[in-house]
Design a protein around this motif. Sequence first.
Motif, PDB file in Angstrom:
ATOM      1  N   UNK A   6       0.850  -1.173   0.000  1.00 40.66           N
ATOM      2  CA  UNK A   6       0.000   0.000   0.000  1.00 40.66           C
ATOM      3  C   UNK A   6       0.889   1.227   0.000  1.00 40.66           C
ATOM      4  N   UNK A   7       0.877   1.949  -1.089  1.00 42.63           N
ATOM      5  CA  UNK A   7       1.691   3.140  -1.225  1.00 42.63           C
ATOM      6  C   UNK A   7       0.822   4.362  -0.928  1.00 42.63           C
ATOM      7  N   UNK A   8       0.827   4.794   0.384  1.00 39.26           N
ATOM      8  CA  UNK A   8       0.154   6.032   0.764  1.00 39.26           C
ATOM      9  C   UNK A   8      -1.289   6.062   0.277  1.00 39.26           C
ATOM     10  N   UNK A   9      -1.995   4.950   0.476  1.00 40.64           N
ATOM     11  CA  UNK A   9      -3.403   4.922   0.120  1.00 40.64           C
ATOM     12  C   UNK A   9      -3.693   4.242  -1.208  1.00 40.64           C
ATOM     13  N   UNK A  10      -2.691   4.129  -2.087  1.00 40.70           N
ATOM     14  CA  UNK A  10      -2.908   3.426  -3.348  1.00 40.70           C
ATOM     15  C   UNK A  10      -2.473   1.980  -3.151  1.00 40.70           C
ATOM     16  N   UNK A  11      -3.404   1.054  -3.214  1.00 41.84           N
ATOM     17  CA  UNK A  11      -3.098  -0.362  -3.016  1.00 41.84           C
ATOM     18  C   UNK A  11      -2.584  -0.941  -4.326  1.00 41.84           C
ATOM     19  N   UNK A  12      -1.276  -0.952  -4.486  1.00 40.10           N
ATOM     20  CA  UNK A  12      -0.653  -1.378  -5.744  1.00 40.10           C
ATOM     21  C   UNK A  12       0.468  -2.358  -5.439  1.00 40.10           C
ATOM     22  N   UNK A  13       0.491  -3.458  -6.149  1.00 32.80           N
ATOM     23  CA  UNK A  13       1.599  -4.397  -6.072  1.00 32.80           C
ATOM     24  C   UNK A  13       2.405  -4.252  -7.359  1.00 32.80           C
ATOM     25  N   UNK A  14       3.562  -3.634  -7.256  1.00 32.37           N
ATOM     26  CA  UNK A  14       4.399  -3.415  -8.441  1.00 32.37           C
ATOM     27  C   UNK A  14       5.067  -4.701  -8.908  1.00 32.37           C
ATOM     28  N   UNK A  15       5.017  -5.765  -8.085  1.00 30.41           N
ATOM     29  CA  UNK A  15       5.669  -7.023  -8.472  1.00 30.41           C
ATOM     30  C   UNK A  15       4.744  -7.972  -9.225  1.00 30.41           C
ATOM     31  N   UNK A  16       3.457  -7.686  -9.274  1.00 27.76           N
ATOM     32  CA  UNK A  16       2.469  -8.591  -9.866  1.00 27.76           C
ATOM     33  C   UNK A  16       1.489  -7.832 -10.755  1.00 27.76           C
ATOM     34  N   UNK A  17       0.862  -8.472 -11.741  1.00 28.44           N
ATOM     35  CA  UNK A  17       1.052  -9.858 -12.185  1.00 28.44           C
ATOM     36  C   UNK A  17       2.397 -10.019 -12.913  1.00 28.44           C
ATOM     37  N   UNK A  18       3.035 -11.133 -12.675  1.00 25.62           N
ATOM     38  CA  UNK A  18       4.355 -11.350 -13.261  1.00 25.62           C
ATOM     39  C   UNK A  18       4.294 -11.212 -14.784  1.00 25.62           C
ATOM     40  N   UNK A  19       5.199 -10.405 -15.316  1.00 26.76           N
ATOM     41  CA  UNK A  19       5.306 -10.235 -16.757  1.00 26.76           C
ATOM     42  C   UNK A  19       4.426  -9.147 -17.343  1.00 26.76           C
ATOM     43  N   UNK A  20       3.460  -8.612 -16.566  1.00 23.89           N
ATOM     44  CA  UNK A  20       2.584  -7.584 -17.146  1.00 23.89           C
ATOM     45  C   UNK A  20       3.364  -6.292 -17.359  1.00 23.89           C
ATOM     46  N   UNK A  21       3.362  -5.767 -18.573  1.00 32.32           N
ATOM     47  CA  UNK A  21       4.170  -4.573 -18.862  1.00 32.32           C
ATOM     48  C   UNK A  21       3.600  -3.317 -18.228  1.00 32.32           C
ATOM     49  N   UNK A  22       4.469  -2.342 -18.061  1.00 28.07           N
ATOM     50  CA  UNK A  22       4.064  -0.992 -17.680  1.00 28.07           C
ATOM     51  C   UNK A  22       3.770  -0.217 -18.962  1.00 28.07           C
ATOM     52  N   UNK A  23       3.312   1.013 -18.812  1.00 31.57           N
ATOM     53  CA  UNK A  23       3.082   1.835 -19.990  1.00 31.57           C
ATOM     54  C   UNK A  23       4.390   2.362 -20.577  1.00 31.57           C
ATOM     55  N   UNK A  24       5.467   2.305 -19.788  1.00 34.06           N
ATOM     56  CA  UNK A  24       6.783   2.694 -20.304  1.00 34.06           C
ATOM     57  C   UNK A  24       7.736   1.506 -20.180  1.00 34.06           C
ATOM     58  N   UNK A  25       8.693   1.429 -21.089  1.00 36.67           N
ATOM     59  CA  UNK A  25       9.597   0.287 -21.136  1.00 36.67           C
ATOM     60  C   UNK A  25      10.748   0.451 -20.135  1.00 36.67           C
ATOM     61  N   UNK A  26      11.358  -0.676 -19.718  1.00 38.39           N
ATOM     62  CA  UNK A  26      12.425  -0.611 -18.717  1.00 38.39           C
ATOM     63  C   UNK A  26      13.626   0.241 -19.133  1.00 38.39           C
ATOM     64  N   UNK A  27      13.906   0.329 -20.428  1.00 42.30           N
ATOM     65  CA  UNK A  27      15.056   1.132 -20.874  1.00 42.30           C
ATOM     66  C   UNK A  27      14.614   2.527 -21.323  1.00 42.30           C
ATOM     67  N   UNK A  28      13.448   2.966 -20.871  1.00 39.18           N
ATOM     68  CA  UNK A  28      12.920   4.263 -21.277  1.00 39.18           C
ATOM     69  C   UNK A  28      13.577   5.402 -20.509  1.00 39.18           C
ATOM     70  N   UNK A  29      13.439   6.591 -21.047  1.00 40.71           N
ATOM     71  CA  UNK A  29      13.893   7.792 -20.342  1.00 40.71           C
ATOM     72  C   UNK A  29      13.062   7.973 -19.071  1.00 40.71           C
ATOM     73  N   UNK A  30      11.803   7.603 -19.121  1.00 47.21           N
ATOM     74  CA  UNK A  30      10.931   7.729 -17.950  1.00 47.21           C
ATOM     75  C   UNK A  30      11.445   6.895 -16.784  1.00 47.21           C
ATOM     76  N   UNK A  31      11.843   5.649 -17.039  1.00 47.40           N
ATOM     77  CA  UNK A  31      12.396   4.817 -15.966  1.00 47.40           C
ATOM     78  C   UNK A  31      13.669   5.452 -15.412  1.00 47.40           C
ATOM     79  N   UNK A  32      14.453   6.056 -16.281  1.00 50.50           N
ATOM     80  CA  UNK A  32      15.702   6.682 -15.847  1.00 50.50           C
ATOM     81  C   UNK A  32      15.430   7.867 -14.916  1.00 50.50           C
ATOM     82  N   UNK A  33      14.467   8.700 -15.272  1.00 48.55           N
ATOM     83  CA  UNK A  33      14.208   9.924 -14.507  1.00 48.55           C
ATOM     84  C   UNK A  33      13.464   9.631 -13.211  1.00 48.55           C
ATOM     85  N   UNK A  34      12.415   8.806 -13.274  1.00 51.95           N
ATOM     86  CA  UNK A  34      11.549   8.624 -12.114  1.00 51.95           C
ATOM     87  C   UNK A  34      12.182   7.781 -11.012  1.00 51.95           C
TER      88      UNK A  34
END
Length: 295
Positions: A6-34
């Motif tokens: 639970x991230x400050x009220x948002x109930x989110x598991x960033x580890x699951x579902x296994x393999x489900x992509x994010x809206x940005x790719x792991x080698x994206x500029x967004x991953x680098x900045x955030x």
Amino acid sequence: MLGPSTYLGWNVDFTQPFGEPAFTKPDSVSWRIFKNPVALAIGGICAVLLEFADPRIRTGVWEHSTFKTDPVGRSKRTGIAAMVGVYGPQSAARRVIQGVTNMHAQVSGLTPDGVAYSAREPVLLAWVSATASYGFLTAYDRFVEPLSVEDTDRFLQESLPITRLYGVEHPLASLTEFHTLLEQLMPGFEPHPINEEFLTIMKSGRAASFVPRGMQSMVVHAAVSILPGAVRERLNLGPEYNLTDRGRRMTQALGSWANRVPIPKSPPWDAALRLGLPRSFAWKSPAAQADILEN
């Protein structure tokens, strides 16, 4: 397997579902900045100041959110919502963003001067999105490492699916468009005690009790330093908010350090686990990331 977080009220598991992509790719500029908490802190404060410069947004936030009673918590929840868009599984990102847009649908009223506002007004949605992009990009570029024009354009392109989910009709395609929108809205900008109250709270140590107050003050001054000059002048944020040369060097050193040191159990750490990547993937060099993804 890690359980839901639970991230400050948002109930989110960033580890699951296994393999489900994010809206940005792991080698994206967004991953680098955030992944960089220094860039996020500086860019986030800058974005709030740019938003609050417009009395319609300032009034809407003040009257329809917990900002006036819990500004630190509200700012952190906004940051986590942004993290979900970048690192979270797409299903969770859609759920969180839908929750935010549902809340926005209830936000409308009049400013103290009698000007009508609605959180769903296209120009206000566009400005809130634009201020976040400007803040994070500029903070990273000034205090972590320089970004090329290509990196900036990539970042804005990567964010398009997320900004459209928020209902933004005309997302930024370049920082030139940010300045065009700024010029359009600037005549309505005004100083207000809420701005200085917000900055005082951010400097007080309440934002992160484990971070020395002097460092938090330095972050606030860094955020003011990246405001467009005309906005800073309009908000009456004078020399008392100047970032000293020593403060600039220290902030840059801190930003560079944060770019190399993984943060366990953070959204980028957990997202890498979900995607079957090394947990420290986001903190690796672009070349090392390319090798991992190729193999």
